[in-house]
Scaffold this motif. Structure first.
Motif, PDB file in Angstrom:
ATOM      1  N   LEU A  43       0.829  -1.197   0.000  1.00 18.40           N
ATOM      2  CA  LEU A  43       0.000   0.000   0.000  1.00 18.40           C
ATOM      3  C   LEU A  43       0.868   1.252   0.000  1.00 18.40           C
ATOM      4  CD1 LEU A  43      -2.727  -0.964   2.635  1.00 18.40           C
ATOM      5  CD2 LEU A  43      -2.960  -0.968   0.151  1.00 18.40           C
ATOM      6  N   GLU A  44       0.341   2.329  -0.584  1.00 20.41           N
ATOM      7  CA  GLU A  44       1.047   3.602  -0.570  1.00 20.41           C
ATOM      8  C   GLU A  44       1.025   4.201   0.831  1.00 20.41           C
ATOM      9  OE1 GLU A  44      -0.852   6.013  -3.454  1.00 20.41           O
ATOM     10  OE2 GLU A  44      -0.307   4.733  -5.155  1.00 20.41           O
ATOM     11  N   ASP A  45       2.072   4.958   1.132  1.00 23.61           N
ATOM     12  CA  ASP A  45       2.165   5.571   2.461  1.00 23.61           C
ATOM     13  C   ASP A  45       0.996   6.519   2.730  1.00 23.61           C
ATOM     14  OD1 ASP A  45       4.495   4.216   2.961  1.00 23.61           O
ATOM     15  OD2 ASP A  45       5.781   5.809   2.201  1.00 23.61           O
ATOM     16  N   ALA A  46       0.536   7.206   1.674  1.00 27.52           N
ATOM     17  CA  ALA A  46      -0.579   8.140   1.874  1.00 27.52           C
ATOM     18  C   ALA A  46      -1.845   7.404   2.294  1.00 27.52           C
ATOM     19  CB  ALA A  46      -0.826   8.932   0.588  1.00 27.52           C
ATOM     20  N   LYS A  47      -2.084   6.234   1.703  1.00 27.55           N
ATOM     21  CA  LYS A  47      -3.274   5.463   2.071  1.00 27.55           C
ATOM     22  C   LYS A  47      -3.169   4.948   3.501  1.00 27.55           C
ATOM     23  CE  LYS A  47      -4.636   3.887  -2.531  1.00 27.55           C
ATOM     24  NZ  LYS A  47      -4.908   2.711  -3.396  1.00 27.55           N
ATOM     25  N   VAL A  48      -1.978   4.475   3.866  1.00 31.05           N
ATOM     26  CA  VAL A  48      -1.799   3.976   5.229  1.00 31.05           C
ATOM     27  C   VAL A  48      -2.022   5.097   6.230  1.00 31.05           C
ATOM     28  CG1 VAL A  48      -0.157   2.941   6.827  1.00 31.05           C
ATOM     29  CG2 VAL A  48      -0.237   2.157   4.463  1.00 31.05           C
ATOM     30  N   SER A  49      -1.476   6.275   5.951  1.00 28.12           N
ATOM     31  CA  SER A  49      -1.640   7.406   6.869  1.00 28.12           C
ATOM     32  C   SER A  49      -3.094   7.837   6.963  1.00 28.12           C
ATOM     33  CB  SER A  49      -0.772   8.579   6.400  1.00 28.12           C
ATOM     34  OG  SER A  49       0.593   8.208   6.371  1.00 28.12           O
ATOM     35  N   ARG A  50      -3.834   7.680   5.857  1.00 27.94           N
ATOM     36  CA  ARG A  50      -5.236   8.074   5.873  1.00 27.94           C
ATOM     37  C   ARG A  50      -6.103   7.048   6.572  1.00 27.94           C
ATOM     38  NH1 ARG A  50      -5.689   8.672   0.888  1.00 27.94           N
ATOM     39  NH2 ARG A  50      -6.809   6.794   0.272  1.00 27.94           N
ATOM     40  N   TRP A  51      -5.783   5.771   6.428  1.00 31.58           N
ATOM     41  CA  TRP A  51      -6.608   4.717   7.003  1.00 31.58           C
ATOM     42  C   TRP A  51      -6.313   4.487   8.484  1.00 31.58           C
ATOM     43  CZ3 TRP A  51      -6.032   0.670   2.481  1.00 31.58           C
ATOM     44  CH2 TRP A  51      -6.772   1.131   1.391  1.00 31.58           C
ATOM     45  N   VAL A  52      -5.040   4.491   8.857  1.00 29.24           N
ATOM     46  CA  VAL A  52      -4.661   4.240  10.254  1.00 29.24           C
ATOM     47  C   VAL A  52      -3.724   5.345  10.741  1.00 29.24           C
ATOM     48  CG1 VAL A  52      -5.034   1.751  10.339  1.00 29.24           C
ATOM     49  CG2 VAL A  52      -2.952   2.608   9.316  1.00 29.24           C
ATOM     50  N   PRO A  53      -4.229   6.573  10.854  1.00 34.96           N
ATOM     51  CA  PRO A  53      -3.352   7.674  11.277  1.00 34.96           C
ATOM     52  C   PRO A  53      -2.867   7.537  12.710  1.00 34.96           C
ATOM     53  CG  PRO A  53      -5.638   8.393  11.236  1.00 34.96           C
ATOM     54  CD  PRO A  53      -5.611   7.008  10.656  1.00 34.96           C
ATOM     55  N   TRP A  54      -3.537   6.681  13.492  1.00 36.43           N
ATOM     56  CA  TRP A  54      -3.171   6.549  14.909  1.00 36.43           C
ATOM     57  C   TRP A  54      -2.002   5.593  15.119  1.00 36.43           C
ATOM     58  CZ3 TRP A  54      -3.923   1.400  15.561  1.00 36.43           C
ATOM     59  CH2 TRP A  54      -4.867   0.785  14.729  1.00 36.43           C
ATOM     60  N   LEU A  55      -1.572   4.881  14.083  1.00 34.51           N
ATOM     61  CA  LEU A  55      -0.461   3.938  14.247  1.00 34.51           C
ATOM     62  C   LEU A  55       0.866   4.678  14.398  1.00 34.51           C
ATOM     63  CD1 LEU A  55      -0.975   0.943  11.780  1.00 34.51           C
ATOM     64  CD2 LEU A  55      -0.984   0.902  14.265  1.00 34.51           C
ATOM     65  N   PRO A  56       1.782   4.165  15.221  1.00 32.79           N
ATOM     66  CA  PRO A  56       3.126   4.764  15.285  1.00 32.79           C
ATOM     67  C   PRO A  56       3.845   4.644  13.938  1.00 32.79           C
ATOM     68  CG  PRO A  56       2.721   3.305  17.155  1.00 32.79           C
ATOM     69  CD  PRO A  56       1.589   3.089  16.196  1.00 32.79           C
ATOM     70  N   GLU A  57       4.861   5.452  13.767  1.00 31.69           N
ATOM     71  CA  GLU A  57       5.568   5.507  12.486  1.00 31.69           C
ATOM     72  C   GLU A  57       6.195   4.163  12.136  1.00 31.69           C
ATOM     73  OE1 GLU A  57       6.367   7.431   9.033  1.00 31.69           O
ATOM     74  OE2 GLU A  57       5.301   8.264  10.761  1.00 31.69           O
ATOM     75  N   ARG A  58       6.733   3.459  13.114  1.00 32.12           N
ATOM     76  CA  ARG A  58       7.385   2.179  12.816  1.00 32.12           C
ATOM     77  C   ARG A  58       6.378   1.131  12.355  1.00 32.12           C
ATOM     78  NH1 ARG A  58      11.785   1.413  17.778  1.00 32.12           N
ATOM     79  NH2 ARG A  58      13.080   3.225  17.243  1.00 32.12           N
ATOM     80  N   LEU A  59       5.188   1.140  12.955  1.00 30.21           N
ATOM     81  CA  LEU A  59       4.183   0.150  12.573  1.00 30.21           C
ATOM     82  C   LEU A  59       3.543   0.466  11.230  1.00 30.21           C
ATOM     83  CD1 LEU A  59       2.390  -0.510  15.974  1.00 30.21           C
ATOM     84  CD2 LEU A  59       4.177  -1.873  14.844  1.00 30.21           C
TER      85      LEU A  59
END
Length: 455
Positions: A42-58
């Motif tokens: 998955l693209e980083d933008a999608k991950v940040s949009r879907w699970v913004p609460w996850l820590p950066e490493r996860l």
């Protein structure tokens, strides 16, 4: 005769359609069926949009979430195949393990070779049908319950990974094969039509999701290209505007050079012929430069002949000396603005004066549009080596009305500063306002002091 010809034409059209369909079927399911096509994360933008609460490493591992999900499904299929029957002997254990591995490998293979995964799953499905029909009851329970659901899951994953038309092609091949095998075994079709209908609905739904995702991707790409094109066009328009303004500056100096070169020989008695010739050459070059400037300006203005319809083309370009009039104008529009001048004001190149004036003008216009009710402050700093300009406004006290502008005022200011070799920053302040700060380098003039003034 006409009816016969029309019938022949219809048959030819239908034959062409059938050949086209078979050609696409061959290209999609047979040519390069086992080609290596890994599914990207998955693209980083999608991950940040879907699970913004996850820590950066996860978030890095979250990019592989679809792969983990498919792998987990394959493991569940394998374990369910093993648990489907008890271990009643070595042959039964070998068959159960081997068939469970083949069935579970289908979904997992869609991550790397999607079309090949379909053929592997179809083969497992055919084997399960033959085993269910020909073997005794203990073996039929091994093959008959999980192969088809796993095959349906594989088809859904293949559709989501490839193209929507694959849904129709795989549905046709699967149930044509099932019908042929059923007829060859002499079995009653029974539940085959309703199962085919159910699978068709599922695959069409997956194809619709795939088509929606593809359409959304194309829309995003189109919007990105449109935004880039709009920014490029705005940049070109701003450069054209700067070129028009600088034309007046350069033309003024070239006109002065031409006039002085023409008048210089008459101010000196007994002018040497060589000196007169040099002055004449200077004047000719200045006149030629003016003609070239007018020609280039004509080309620039021809693309937008109404750009200055509301302005007097013969009016002189503004300088920092006109700053008080600009401040009075924005104050009458309702903006409370304070101007501070530090350093000793001195004559600057006309291009620097014009650019500084335009930066202040655009900064105050932005404050009026986007921060209604806020106060603004303009700082002009005459320092060693250049001119500093700073426009800062506070947070708006009421809701700003939608602005009809293109929203590229900062882009124009930055272009002016970069053209003169300067630097500029534009960003929001901590209190919710906005700040524009620019420095335009100017050659040092002796006799500068640090006297401040306030307007």
């Amino acid at each position: 005769m006409n009816e016969t010809t029309q019938t022949q034409n219809t048959l030819r059209s239908e034959a062409r359609i059938a050949r086209g369909g078979l050609h696409r079927l061959r290209q999609d399911l047979f040519v390069g069926a086992f080609a290596f096509r890994p599914m990207p994360p998955l693209e980083d933008a999608k991950v940040s949009r879907w699970v913004p609460w996850l820590p950066e490493r996860l978030r890095y591992w979250a990019r592989w979430l679809p792969h983990f999900a498919v792998g987990f499904f394959s493991v569940c299929v394998f374990l369910a195949t093993l648990a489907d029957s008890s271990w009643g002997g070595s042959l039964r254990g070998v068959l159960t393990t081997g068939f469970g591995t083949v069935v579970a490998a289908g979904p997992l293979l869609t991550l790397f070779r999607p079309v090949g995964a379909y053929w592997l799953s179809l083969c497992a499905f055919v084997v399960s049908v033959l085993a269910y029909a020909g073997f005794s009851s203990p073996f039929s329970s091994i093959f008959g319950e999980l192969a088809f659901p796993a095959h349906l899951a594989v088809m859904v994953l293949v559709v989501l990974r490839t193209r929507p038309r694959m849904a129709v092609e795989m549905w046709l091949v699967t149930f044509a094969t099932a019908a042929v095998v059923t007829a060859a075994l002499g079995k009653d079709p029974g539940d085959l039509p309703p199962v085919a209908f159910f699978c068709g609905v599922v695959l069409v739904s997956a194809a619709a999701v795939r088509a929606w995702r593809e359409e959304r991707r194309q829309v995003v790409e189109t919007q990105t290209v449109t935004a880039e094109e709009r920014s490029r066009r705005t940049l070109l328009e701003e450069r054209a505007l700067i070129a028009r303004e600088l034309h007046d500056v350069v033309a003024h100096h070239m006109s002065v050079i031409a006039i002085q070169a023409e008048a210089a020989p008459y101010r000196v008695e007994n002018t040497p012929p060589e000196l007169a010739t040099s002055f004449s050459t200077i004047r000719e070059n200045a006149v030629a430069a003016l003609a070239e400037l007018r020609r280039i300006l004509g080309v620039v203005r021809s693309a937008d002949p109404d750009a200055f319809a509301e302005h007097d083309p013969e009016a002189p370009q503004p300088t920092l000396a006109s700053l008080d009039a600009l401040l009075d104008s924005v104050r009458s529009a309702g903006l409370t603005v304070e101007a501070v001048v530090t350093g000793a004001p001195r004559p600057l190149p006309q291009g620097v004066e014009l650019s500084a004036y335009r930066i202040v003008q655009e900064g105050l216009s932005n404050a009026l549009r986007h921060s209604p009710g806020a106060d603004a402050r303009v700082e002009i700093s005459y320092v060693l080596g250049g001119l500093g300009v700073r426009i800062v406004n506070g947070a708006p006290s009421r809701l700003a009305k939608p602005s009809p502008g293109a929203g590229h005022g900062v882009l124009g200011m930055r272009e002016r500063v970069q053209m003169l070799g300067g630097e500029m920053t534009a960003d929001r302040t901590e209190d919710g306002g906005f700040e524009v700060a620019a420095f335009i380098p100017v050659s040092h003039t002796p006799g500068e002091s640090t006297v401040g003034g306030r307007a």
